[in-house]
Design an enzyme around this catalytic site. Structure first.
Site, PDB file in Angstrom:
ATOM      1  N   ASP A  38       1.018  -0.932   0.137  1.00  0.00           N
ATOM      2  CA  ASP A  38       0.203  -0.030   0.120  1.00  0.00           C
ATOM      3  C   ASP A  38       0.950   1.006   0.030  1.00  0.00           C
ATOM      4  O   ASP A  38       1.546   1.481   1.049  1.00  0.00           O
ATOM      5  CB  ASP A  38      -0.955   0.122   1.227  1.00  0.00           C
ATOM      6  CG  ASP A  38      -2.300   0.892   1.183  1.00  0.00           C
ATOM      7  OD1 ASP A  38      -2.064   1.628   0.495  1.00  0.00           O
ATOM      8  OD2 ASP A  38      -3.257   0.388   1.770  1.00  0.00           O
ATOM      9  N   ASP A  39       0.756   1.855  -1.274  1.00  0.00           N
ATOM     10  CA  ASP A  39       1.483   2.632  -0.847  1.00  0.00           C
ATOM     11  C   ASP A  39       3.009   2.878  -1.217  1.00  0.00           C
ATOM     12  O   ASP A  39       4.424   3.942  -0.554  1.00  0.00           O
ATOM     13  CB  ASP A  39       1.378   4.193   0.139  1.00  0.00           C
ATOM     14  CG  ASP A  39      -0.021   4.763  -0.338  1.00  0.00           C
ATOM     15  OD1 ASP A  39      -0.484   4.507  -1.110  1.00  0.00           O
ATOM     16  OD2 ASP A  39      -0.173   5.700   0.507  1.00  0.00           O
ATOM     17  N   CYS A  78      -5.685   4.013  -4.660  1.00  0.00           N
ATOM     18  CA  CYS A  78      -5.692   2.607  -4.198  1.00  0.00           C
ATOM     19  C   CYS A  78      -6.450   1.602  -4.715  1.00  0.00           C
ATOM     20  O   CYS A  78      -6.775   1.127  -5.296  1.00  0.00           O
ATOM     21  CB  CYS A  78      -5.960   2.700  -2.490  1.00  0.00           C
ATOM     22  SG  CYS A  78      -6.559   3.841  -1.980  1.00  0.00           S
ATOM     23  N   HIS A 141     -11.297  -2.747   0.819  1.00  0.00           N
ATOM     24  CA  HIS A 141     -11.057  -1.126  -0.631  1.00  0.00           C
ATOM     25  C   HIS A 141     -12.092  -1.239  -1.167  1.00  0.00           C
ATOM     26  O   HIS A 141     -11.601   0.080  -2.038  1.00  0.00           O
ATOM     27  CB  HIS A 141      -9.739  -1.041  -0.799  1.00  0.00           C
ATOM     28  CG  HIS A 141      -9.362   0.502  -0.300  1.00  0.00           C
ATOM     29  ND1 HIS A 141     -10.639   1.781   0.416  1.00  0.00           N
ATOM     30  CD2 HIS A 141      -8.782   1.975  -0.569  1.00  0.00           C
ATOM     31  CE1 HIS A 141     -10.278   2.528   0.728  1.00  0.00           C
ATOM     32  NE2 HIS A 141      -9.030   3.053   0.383  1.00  0.00           N
ATOM     33  N   ASN A 317      -0.332   1.564  -5.647  1.00  0.00           N
ATOM     34  CA  ASN A 317       0.411   2.865  -6.368  1.00  0.00           C
ATOM     35  C   ASN A 317       1.322   3.412  -6.074  1.00  0.00           C
ATOM     36  O   ASN A 317       2.806   2.429  -4.954  1.00  0.00           O
ATOM     37  CB  ASN A 317      -1.125   4.279  -6.433  1.00  0.00           C
ATOM     38  CG  ASN A 317      -1.247   4.016  -4.475  1.00  0.00           C
ATOM     39  OD1 ASN A 317      -2.307   3.721  -4.709  1.00  0.00           O
ATOM     40  ND2 ASN A 317      -0.248   4.450  -4.043  1.00  0.00           N
TER      41      ASN A 317
END
Length: 550
Positions: A38-39, A78, A141, A317
């Site tokens: 995540d990120d 996301c 998500h 991402n």
């Protein structure tokens, strides 16, 4: 044609293997393990040049497998990127975008009304046709309302959360985010599952991985460990490793989607990792993830199933530079980060590992996409992608098993707008912008220290007639656009224009899912809240247009 032939050979191998075994029983297709961060940025791993070299397990994974330096997400945010992974389709097709504004990023906060449409066929649903058991661990998500639950879209098990771990909230104006085991919530972030915002301490990555104490075991039911509050963090049920062991014991092929979120602000790590990184708290989170990946790979080897398990590591991402360096990572040499369609927002770390199948120590320069994991996984299972819809993902098996390269475009969307395309070494920008001047003056900066005149714009600049074109091989940082008058520019434009025209003429956008918000649909009373005494009263239903500032 060569790519199709390679995939056909693989499916034929599965059929021939089954025939050879005969009475001994049909062979299993390989297990599939997708590790989605995540990120996390392209520059966060040692193998990608991160100077502190604090990811020995991921670096070893790359040394034993294949590195993809040109691997892309489908969106710089996301939720849309996760929808793209699980459907093999661009967010503009699967509905994970908004029409509430031109080129606006949108995702699934807990007031969002929409989610993954029933019409979309997700990877775990399709894998059932080949006998796979599927589990998601971590962040879903793709919508938190009951009709969007992951177990209604093909997954057999879930431990994790429907939304980001933002908070804490007061449970009056806004509820804390629930954590689910399968169909029901077993607690909430900042309550049964604490995250200390001051110190960054949280044991969630360990919960997502394995047991951490003598009180462990599946006999410990959800109600007991959820209501135990502080005891929960000393002895949660095991998740990823337990699932792998159970499927190996039952001799069932499995799909494990391990979607941990420790590197998304507010970043967190467990106590043994806090303060251990040269990179601060974000580095602590990366080190814990690296350690967890090492444990997963060792577990596969110890169980004797490493050679029958395909593992792929990537991110949803680019790193959120707005949170860096304390709460965000590195995008290496690339421009800007999360929220933008410059390379820093879209290019991801990517490592494939499959001992005995993928040659060790290889680097593939194939242009890859997160959507390729959908099609590749189906190919591994001996299945065809759905033929009743456009599928954007390609199978990477020819690249991984035979070293072949396939010519294909990478489309960069921001909301409902095609911002750019890469074809070969050339990237053409049709629109540029980072965020508004108003936001920028308030300190919201997606490209800190990276201002490129006429490129990192704070108004939406259109270049559809004369796109800005960069040669990413010579200029990965997108700082020097080709001269409009140059032969190189005109040749690149001639190649790119028909590809974009064909894509746009054939595109049928899905129904946008991220337009409507309503505070009444937030996580006030998730399934299972009655058993825990944690149901909250929702406010009056007032649907409204979502506001997406950038």
């Amino acid at each position: 044609m060569a790519a199709v032939t390679a995939v056909t050979r693989w499916r034929l191998l599965l059929v021939l293997s089954a025939a050879a075994l005969g009475a001994a029983g049909a062979p299993q297709p390989p297990n599939i393990l997708l590790l989605l961060m995540d990120d996390m940025g392209w520059g966060d791993l040692g193998v990608y040049g991160e100077p502190s070299r604090e990811t020995p397990n991921l670096d070893r994974m790359a040394a034993e497998g294949m590195l993809f330096p040109n691997f892309y997400t489908a969106n710089p945010l996301c939720s849309p990127s996760r929808a793209a992974l699980l459907t093999g389709r661009l967010p503009i097709r699967n509905g994970f975008y908004t029409t509430s504004g031109h080129a606006r990023n949108a995702y699934t906060p807990q007031e969002i009304v929409g989610g993954i449409p029933d019409s979309e066929r997700l990877l775990p649903e399709l894998l059932k046709e080949a006998g796979y058991v599927s589990k998601i661990v971590g962040k879903w998500h793709l919508g938190h309302r009951p009709q969007f639950h992951p177990l209604k879209h093909g997954f057999d098990e879930w431990f994790g959360s429907p939304n980001c771990h933002f908070g804490p909230y007061d449970n009056r104006a806004r509820p804390n985010i629930p954590v689910y085991r399968d169909w029901e919530m077993v607690g909430r972030y900042y309550e049964e599952f604490p995250i200390n915002l001051k110190t960054g301490e949280a044991n969630l990555t360990q919960i997502y991985l394995q047991v951490m104490g003598a009180w462990a075991g599946r006999a410990l039911d959800a109600g007991r460990w959820a209501s135990g509050r502080r005891r929960t963090l000393c002895s949660p049920p095991q998740e990823a490793l337990d699932f792998i062991r159970r499927q190996q014991a039952a001799r069932r092929p499995f799909f494990l989607y391990w979607a941990v979120d420790a590197t998304h602000a507010p970043v967190y790590a467990s106590k043994p990792f806090l303060g251990t990184s040269q990179r601060g708290r974000y580095g602590d989170a990366v080190r814990e993830i690296d350690d967890s990946v090492g444990k997963i790979l060792h577990s596969l080897q110890d169980l004797g199933i490493a050679e029958s398990t395909f593992v792929f590591f990537t991110s949803d991402n680019g790193a959120a530079l707005i949170s860096a360096p304390k709460q965000g990572g590195s995008n290496g040499p690339f421009l800007c980060g999360k929220q933008t369609t410059f390379e820093g927002g879209m290019r991801e770390p990517a490592v494939a590992w499959w001992p005995g199948r993928i040659p060790a120590g290889q680097v593939s320069h194939q242009l890859g996409s997160i959507m390729d994991l959908f099609t590749t996984s189906l190919s591994l299972a001996g299945l065809e992608p759905p033929r009743d819809r456009a599928i954007d993902g390609l199978s990477l098996l020819p690249a991984m098993l035979q070293g072949q390269l396939m010519d294909r475009p990478i489309f960069y969307y921001r909301g409902n707008t095609l911002m750019a395309v890469t074809l070969g070494q050339y990237k053409a920008h049709f629109w540029t912008w980072t965020n508004s001047w108003e936001e920028f003056r308030q300190g919201i900066d997606f490209c800190p220290g990276q201002n490129v005149s006429g490129v990192t714009t704070h108004t939406q600049e259109e270049h559809t007639r004369l796109p800005l074109i960069f040669h990413l091989g010579r200029d990965p940082g997108e700082r020097f656009p080709l001269s409009f008058a140059s032969t190189e520019y005109l040749d690149a434009l001639r190649r790119i224009t028909p590809v974009v025209r064909q894509h746009q003429e054939a595109l049928i956008p899905g129904q946008p899912q991220l337009n409507v918000c309503n505070q009444a649909v937030m996580n006030w009373a998730p399934p299972g809240c009655e058993k825990l005494g944690k149901c909250l009263t929702p406010p009056e239903s007032v649907p409204e247009k979502c506001s997406w500032p950038h």
